[in-house]
Scaffold this motif. Structure first.
Motif, PDB file in Angstrom:
ATOM      1  N   GLU A  83     -11.440  85.068  -8.744  1.00 14.33           N
ATOM      2  CA  GLU A  83     -12.092  84.737  -7.342  1.00 14.33           C
ATOM      3  C   GLU A  83     -13.325  85.622  -7.068  1.00 14.33           C
ATOM      4  O   GLU A  83     -12.839  87.017  -6.778  1.00 14.33           O
ATOM      5  CB  GLU A  83     -11.039  84.728  -6.453  1.00 14.33           C
ATOM      6  N   THR A  84     -14.429  85.122  -6.738  1.00 12.27           N
ATOM      7  CA  THR A  84     -15.291  85.976  -6.415  1.00 12.27           C
ATOM      8  C   THR A  84     -16.421  85.261  -5.790  1.00 12.27           C
ATOM      9  O   THR A  84     -16.668  83.854  -5.821  1.00 12.27           O
ATOM     10  CB  THR A  84     -15.985  86.523  -7.853  1.00 12.27           C
ATOM     11  N   SER A  85     -17.303  86.023  -5.260  1.00 12.21           N
ATOM     12  CA  SER A  85     -18.582  85.490  -4.510  1.00 12.21           C
ATOM     13  C   SER A  85     -19.584  85.670  -5.570  1.00 12.21           C
ATOM     14  O   SER A  85     -19.489  86.163  -6.723  1.00 12.21           O
ATOM     15  CB  SER A  85     -18.987  86.262  -3.233  1.00 12.21           C
ATOM     16  N   ILE A  86     -20.819  84.960  -5.259  1.00  8.14           N
ATOM     17  CA  ILE A  86     -22.135  85.192  -6.290  1.00  8.14           C
ATOM     18  C   ILE A  86     -23.091  85.567  -5.616  1.00  8.14           C
ATOM     19  O   ILE A  86     -23.890  84.560  -4.733  1.00  8.14           O
ATOM     20  CB  ILE A  86     -22.246  83.669  -6.951  1.00  8.14           C
ATOM     21  N   PHE A  87     -23.526  86.499  -5.360  1.00  9.26           N
ATOM     22  CA  PHE A  87     -24.600  87.212  -4.591  1.00  9.26           C
ATOM     23  C   PHE A  87     -24.908  88.531  -5.063  1.00  9.26           C
ATOM     24  O   PHE A  87     -24.130  89.162  -5.751  1.00  9.26           O
ATOM     25  CB  PHE A  87     -24.455  86.985  -2.962  1.00  9.26           C
ATOM     26  N   GLN A  88     -26.179  89.142  -4.400  1.00 12.03           N
ATOM     27  CA  GLN A  88     -26.460  90.410  -5.013  1.00 12.03           C
ATOM     28  C   GLN A  88     -25.407  91.548  -4.953  1.00 12.03           C
ATOM     29  O   GLN A  88     -25.622  92.672  -5.398  1.00 12.03           O
ATOM     30  CB  GLN A  88     -27.833  90.966  -4.266  1.00 12.03           C
ATOM     31  N   PHE A  89     -24.679  91.596  -3.909  1.00 11.05           N
ATOM     32  CA  PHE A  89     -23.675  92.699  -3.840  1.00 11.05           C
ATOM     33  C   PHE A  89     -22.383  92.541  -4.849  1.00 11.05           C
ATOM     34  O   PHE A  89     -21.309  93.260  -4.720  1.00 11.05           O
ATOM     35  CB  PHE A  89     -23.220  93.080  -2.518  1.00 11.05           C
ATOM     36  N   VAL A  90     -22.162  91.608  -5.442  1.00  8.38           N
ATOM     37  CA  VAL A  90     -21.207  91.399  -6.448  1.00  8.38           C
ATOM     38  C   VAL A  90     -21.482  92.113  -7.799  1.00  8.38           C
ATOM     39  O   VAL A  90     -22.676  91.846  -8.612  1.00  8.38           O
ATOM     40  CB  VAL A  90     -20.895  89.890  -6.681  1.00  8.38           C
ATOM     41  N   THR A 132     -10.554  80.315 -15.153  1.00  2.55           N
ATOM     42  CA  THR A 132     -10.937  79.633 -14.311  1.00  2.55           C
ATOM     43  C   THR A 132     -11.936  80.596 -13.208  1.00  2.55           C
ATOM     44  O   THR A 132     -11.104  81.645 -12.723  1.00  2.55           O
ATOM     45  CB  THR A 132      -9.760  79.019 -13.343  1.00  2.55           C
ATOM     46  N   ILE A 133     -12.837  80.078 -12.698  1.00  2.25           N
ATOM     47  CA  ILE A 133     -13.585  80.647 -11.613  1.00  2.25           C
ATOM     48  C   ILE A 133     -13.596  79.890 -10.516  1.00  2.25           C
ATOM     49  O   ILE A 133     -13.925  78.817 -10.162  1.00  2.25           O
ATOM     50  CB  ILE A 133     -15.048  80.720 -12.273  1.00  2.25           C
ATOM     51  N   HIS A 134     -12.860  80.743  -9.057  1.00  3.69           N
ATOM     52  CA  HIS A 134     -12.972  79.990  -7.876  1.00  3.69           C
ATOM     53  C   HIS A 134     -14.066  80.855  -7.210  1.00  3.69           C
ATOM     54  O   HIS A 134     -14.032  82.004  -6.972  1.00  3.69           O
ATOM     55  CB  HIS A 134     -11.615  80.583  -7.340  1.00  3.69           C
ATOM     56  N   THR A 135     -15.300  80.045  -6.903  1.00  6.11           N
ATOM     57  CA  THR A 135     -16.036  80.777  -5.942  1.00  6.11           C
ATOM     58  C   THR A 135     -15.804  80.916  -4.462  1.00  6.11           C
ATOM     59  O   THR A 135     -14.987  80.175  -4.131  1.00  6.11           O
ATOM     60  CB  THR A 135     -17.518  79.915  -6.078  1.00  6.11           C
ATOM     61  N   ARG A 136     -16.143  82.040  -3.831  1.00  6.95           N
ATOM     62  CA  ARG A 136     -15.716  82.259  -2.468  1.00  6.95           C
ATOM     63  C   ARG A 136     -16.914  82.720  -1.658  1.00  6.95           C
ATOM     64  O   ARG A 136     -18.058  82.980  -2.244  1.00  6.95           O
ATOM     65  CB  ARG A 136     -14.695  83.483  -2.283  1.00  6.95           C
TER      66      ARG A 136
END
Length: 554
Positions: free
Chosen positions: A328-335, A354-358
């Motif tokens: 589970e992760t976000s996708i932006f510059q601070f990841v 499995t990828i769950h975007t947050r």
């Protein structure tokens, strides 16, 4: 006066209206003919006040609700039930479910009276909730200490002390849940000591606990711990027999003293405090060490971020036997994906990812910068310089501003760091799609002008899969707005594919030339518009298909 058909007093009533009334009068009430047990099952899905009101429908319905095996009350209906002496009219010999939500302290005697009645009717499942913020404590009634019928029990008391005066004896209880309760270690011990066959335990915001020793519950298989994210100390867990563990929301990771039988785990941490030690990220790795033998693992975004810091600081990571991994992760510059990469590289048996975007529950950027500065001050190398390469792959500043190229970069990173993966699933959160202009319509994202970004991603994934010698692919477009689907040039020749289902919801599937899928054994065409010529080209694409299976739905 001349009388005609159904004419009196010079007022004519059409004969068909009398016929209709007569027919209705003769019509059988089919619902009322059902057996009581079925009617009572239907009433279980209605609030108690509506179930009682059915007694006014007819004599047939007058006493049906009285034997309903499941009852549900909230604050208002609890008082009404007392006013109309509902307990005196309730005659069910066996109660399956009782759910009560009391809103005031003065409702507690009513709640206790229903508990006593339910126990006398050998109730199977009970959910007891008190939402009054003025309640300091709840005393377990004397008749509640011994029970042989309860199988599932939920307490939710909004931070009231739950103090049993002595150990309970709930010999049939299999599922126990405490939510928003103040529980000491001693109180939990008194509850658990009387549940010899307990299989599932949930502790939701029970933050007074310090040590949770479950070693004397041989049948316990599932433990869920959800804690407040502020001001809670680490919780020590001793449970060598559990198979499934869920831990989330605490600032501090639980100390897993013994969870040696785990096969499934789900873990996350809520990062809220600025006053953290650099050793905290090392604690995440120590938690991961307890998951080395699990086969199914879910890791939350903040936990992965702190694991990334541990990786950047050179902390050794364990090897994993996981086969089914969810991230589970976000996708932006601070990841910072260093932790994700290391987990993938150390999971040689991984089959499903499995990828769950947050778009929430993500460590703020200023915390990231502070951590990077701390790492920089403790290291001879420059972490920022390192992060400018593949460790910082996202350039979008907002977690909502995600484009196809960002997703493609992330997926490529995933595939580069896996060895034997057979299936990868990506779930985009609704807010990602809405931020890109997609509008939800009954669960489907529509608008022909909005389909192109998804098609772009769809085609790029096919090309990537082909370059990695994919053996099985399932291609499905459910938007319902695609007029035609052109097979792209790179898709005409393939020597690895063995199984390929198409499902395009009545779109034209157009072949420009003959196919060569020499290893394909199973082909499925569902809801596709196909000409005879196109079908012939599909049939000729592989000798293997003619020897095995081709199916179609149109």
């Amino acid at each position: 006066m001349v009388e005609e058909d159904n004419v009196t007093g010079c007022v004519r009533v059409p004969s068909h209206r009398y016929d209709l009334r007569s027919k209705i009068a003769r019509e059988v009430d089919l619902i009322s003919t059902l057996p009581d047990v079925i009617l009572q099952h239907i009433l279980c899905f209605n609030p108690i006040e509506l179930a009682i009101r059915t007694s006014l429908l007819s004599k047939r319905w007058r006493y049906v609700w009285c034997d309903t095996p499941s009852l549900s009350f909230h604050g208002g209906t609890l008082k009404l039930a007392s006013l109309y002496k509902t307990q005196n009219r309730y005659t069910a010999p066996k109660m399956m479910n009782l759910q009560i939500r009391a809103c005031e302290n003065r409702d507690i005697p009513l709640l206790n009276s229903w508990i006593e009645l339910a126990i006398s009717r050998n109730v199977d499942n009970m959910s007891l909730e008190i939402v009054s913020h003025l309640l300091d404590k709840y005393d377990i009634p004397e008749f509640f200490y011994n029970n042989t019928s309860l199988k599932q029990l939920n307490f939710e008391f909004y931070f009231a002390d739950l103090i049993p005066r002595r150990p309970v004896s709930w010999t049939s209880l299999k599922e126990l849940s405490f939510r928003f309760c103040k529980l000491s270690d001693e109180s939990v011990s008194k509850f658990l000591s009387g549940c010899p066959i307990l299989e599932s335990l949930t502790l939701y915001f029970c933050d007074e606990l310090r040590v949770l020793d479950l070693s004397k519950l041989p049948r316990l298989r599932t433990l869920q711990v959800v804690r407040n994210f502020w001001g809670t100390d680490p919780l020590k867990i001793v449970s060598p027999q559990i198979r499934r563990l869920i831990v989330r929301n605490s600032q501090f990771p639980c100390t897993l003293v013994d969870v040696s039988s785990l096969t499934e785990a789900k873990v996350n941490i809520c990062f809220e405090s600025l006053e953290r030690n650099l050793e905290d990220d090392s604690l995440q790795v120590k938690v991961l060490e307890k998951f080395q033998n699990v086969e199914k693992l879910t890791i939350g975004g903040d936990f992965l971020q702190m694991a990334s810091f541990a990786e950047l600081r050179g902390e050794p990571f364990p090897m994993f036997k996981v086969k089914d991994l969810t991230i589970e992760t976000s996708i932006f510059q601070f990841v910072i994906p260093a932790g994700i990469k290391r987990v993938l590289q150390n999971s040689p048996d991984l089959k499903k990812l499995t990828i769950h975007t947050r778009t929430c529950d993500t460590m703020p950027g200023n915390y990231i910068d502070r951590y990077l500065d701390s790492i920089d001050s403790d290291s001879d190398s420059d972490p920022d310089q390192c992060l400018q390469s593949e460790d910082r792959i996202f350039r979008n500043k907002s977690r909502w501003d995600v484009e196809t190229k960002h997703l493609a970069s992330f997926m490529e990173l995933m595939l580069k760091n896996t060895k034997r993966i057979e299936k990868m699933i990506v779930h985009l959160e609704d807010r990602y799609l809405k931020a890109r202009g997609f509008k939800s319509d009954g669960g489907m994202y529509g608008g022909k002008h909005l389909l192109s970004p998804l098609m772009e991603a769809h085609l790029s994934w096919i090309e990537l899969a082909m370059s990695r010698n994919a053996e099985n692919m399932s291609l499905r477009i459910v938007a319902g707005l695609l007029d035609k689907y052109d097979i792209l040039e790179f898709f005409y020749v393939n020597t690895y594919l063995k199984q390929l289902p198409f499902e395009f919801h009545f779109s034209d599937l157009i072949l420009g030339r003959s196919l060569s899928w020499t290893s394909l054994r199973k082909l499925s065409l569902r809801y596709c518009k196909l000409t005879d010529e196109s079908v012939a080209k599909f049939l000729l694409c592989s000798q293997e298909i003619r020897q095995h299976q081709m199916s179609g739905e149109s």
